[in-house]
Write an enzyme that holds these catalytic residues in place. Structure first.
Site, PDB file in Angstrom:
ATOM      1  N   ARG A  39      46.226  19.446  50.013  1.00  0.00           N
ATOM      2  CA  ARG A  39      45.294  20.580  49.960  1.00  0.00           C
ATOM      3  C   ARG A  39      45.282  21.234  48.579  1.00  0.00           C
ATOM      4  O   ARG A  39      44.212  21.592  48.065  1.00  0.00           O
ATOM      5  CB  ARG A  39      45.665  21.598  51.044  1.00  0.00           C
ATOM      6  CG  ARG A  39      44.846  22.887  51.059  1.00  0.00           C
ATOM      7  CD  ARG A  39      43.353  22.673  50.880  1.00  0.00           C
ATOM      8  NE  ARG A  39      42.783  21.653  51.723  1.00  0.00           N
ATOM      9  CZ  ARG A  39      41.623  21.067  51.499  1.00  0.00           C
ATOM     10  NH1 ARG A  39      40.920  21.374  50.404  1.00  0.00           N
ATOM     11  NH2 ARG A  39      41.164  20.145  52.318  1.00  0.00           N
ATOM     12  N   LYS A  99      33.499  35.828  33.220  1.00  0.00           N
ATOM     13  CA  LYS A  99      33.461  36.066  34.665  1.00  0.00           C
ATOM     14  C   LYS A  99      34.124  34.893  35.380  1.00  0.00           C
ATOM     15  O   LYS A  99      33.484  34.064  36.018  1.00  0.00           O
ATOM     16  CB  LYS A  99      32.023  36.269  35.125  1.00  0.00           C
ATOM     17  CG  LYS A  99      31.375  37.521  34.538  1.00  0.00           C
ATOM     18  CD  LYS A  99      29.933  37.669  34.968  1.00  0.00           C
ATOM     19  CE  LYS A  99      29.302  38.902  34.343  1.00  0.00           C
ATOM     20  NZ  LYS A  99      27.866  39.054  34.709  1.00  0.00           N
ATOM     21  N   GLU A 107      25.132  43.567  21.858  1.00  0.00           N
ATOM     22  CA  GLU A 107      24.192  43.479  22.981  1.00  0.00           C
ATOM     23  C   GLU A 107      22.983  44.377  22.714  1.00  0.00           C
ATOM     24  O   GLU A 107      23.128  45.531  22.302  1.00  0.00           O
ATOM     25  CB  GLU A 107      24.877  43.921  24.273  1.00  0.00           C
ATOM     26  CG  GLU A 107      23.961  43.879  25.492  1.00  0.00           C
ATOM     27  CD  GLU A 107      24.675  44.310  26.759  1.00  0.00           C
ATOM     28  OE1 GLU A 107      25.375  43.465  27.353  1.00  0.00           O
ATOM     29  OE2 GLU A 107      24.543  45.496  27.143  1.00  0.00           O
TER      30      GLU A 107
END
Length: 290
Positions: free
Chosen positions: A104, A137, A197
């Protein structure tokens, strides 16, 4: 050992796999496998159920190695390879009990990382000729593995962490104006890339005039991005310098990224590569001999 483009240093793989095995084995070990006959052996095959791109073979191999070095894993594919449904990816042979104990953990790494590589490949194909970047992320603790999976899928890595370069997002700019932010970064970290940004055209102009190396065009439409590209081209021509790198990001999906492909931007980034990729369905089909 040479580190390839899709590899993570062996000590990182060993540490992360060890932590994953601890989740299954502490404090008493595999109670079920301990009841199996010691003489039982297994031959097993990794079989993929759907088409995809492979990543994480080193982690799968390491899971079996840590449980029992007598287990032998042989791969018929490598990270970065495209595979088709029902294809045999590799074989596992050795004592049955450790094969089942490690199964697993090996499949969790292999399926998760191959899922990232698979989605990334789809994103790269849809975005062409735009280059594709990932983001930070990522799953806490697994960033190095997930960014390697992105590379296996054909994309490139954005910042690895906050020390890589200076990047001013909207929340930074609430305390620092663009001009002040860029000037401060140049003074404090003169050898680092400065990335700003921008959500509006006036911010684009301000960042270009301040001398930013790269601009993140956030939540803009393809028409707006194309307009920013034209402004950046004109600015570079007027001052005789290389144009700032233009990154497109914010809400861009696999379905919409193609509309940005010919805006003239340099790269598109998406957190979905690492935080929203479904697992690639891979199983371990086992034959047992006693």
């Amino acid at each position: 050992m040479t580190i390839g483009p899709y590899d993570v240093p062996a000590r990182v793989v060993s540490d992360l796999v060890g932590r994953a095995l601890d989740e299954d084995l502490l404090p008493l070990g595999d109670l079920s496998a301990a009841l199996l006959p010691a003489s039982a052996t297994a031959t097993a095959e990794f079989v993929v159920r759907t088409d995809g791109v492979i990543s994480g073979t080193a982690c799968a191999t390491e899971a079996f190695r840590q449980v029992d070095p007598a287990v032998v894993v042989t791969w018929h594919v490598a990270d970065g390879d495209r595979v088709t449904a029902r294809q045999v990816l590799g074989t596992v042979t050795g004592p049955l009990a450790p094969v089942l104990t490690a199964e697993r953990t090996a499949l969790n790494f292999l399926g998760h990382l191959s899922g990232i590589a698979t989605r990334t490949r789809a994103f790269v194909d849809a975005a062409a000729p735009l280059r594709v970047w990932d983001t930070r992320k990522t799953t806490p603790g697994l960033r190095s593995l997930e960014k390697a999976a992105v590379r296996a899928g054909g994309a490139r890595n954005h910042r690895g962490n906050l020390s890589d370069w200076v990047m001013f997002k909207d929340n930074h700019l609430t305390a620092l104006g663009i001009v002040e932010a860029v000037a401060s970064a140049r003074d404090t970290w003169p050898g680092r890339t400065v990335h700003v940004e921008c959500e509006r055209m006036e911010q684009v102009v301000e960042a270009l005039e301040a001398g930013a190396d790269a601009l993140l065009l956030d939540n803009m439409t393809p028409v707006e991005v194309a307009a920013c590209v034209a402004v950046a081209d004109d600015h570079a021509a007027s001052v005789g310098t290389r144009r700032a790198l233009l990154e497109v990001s914010g809400g861009i999906t696999l379905e919409t990224v193609g509309s940005y492909a010919r805006t003239g931007a340099d790269v598109v980034s998406s957190g979905s590569l690492t935080n929203s990729s479904p697992v690639l369905d891979i199983g371990l089909d086992i034959d047992v001999a006693t």
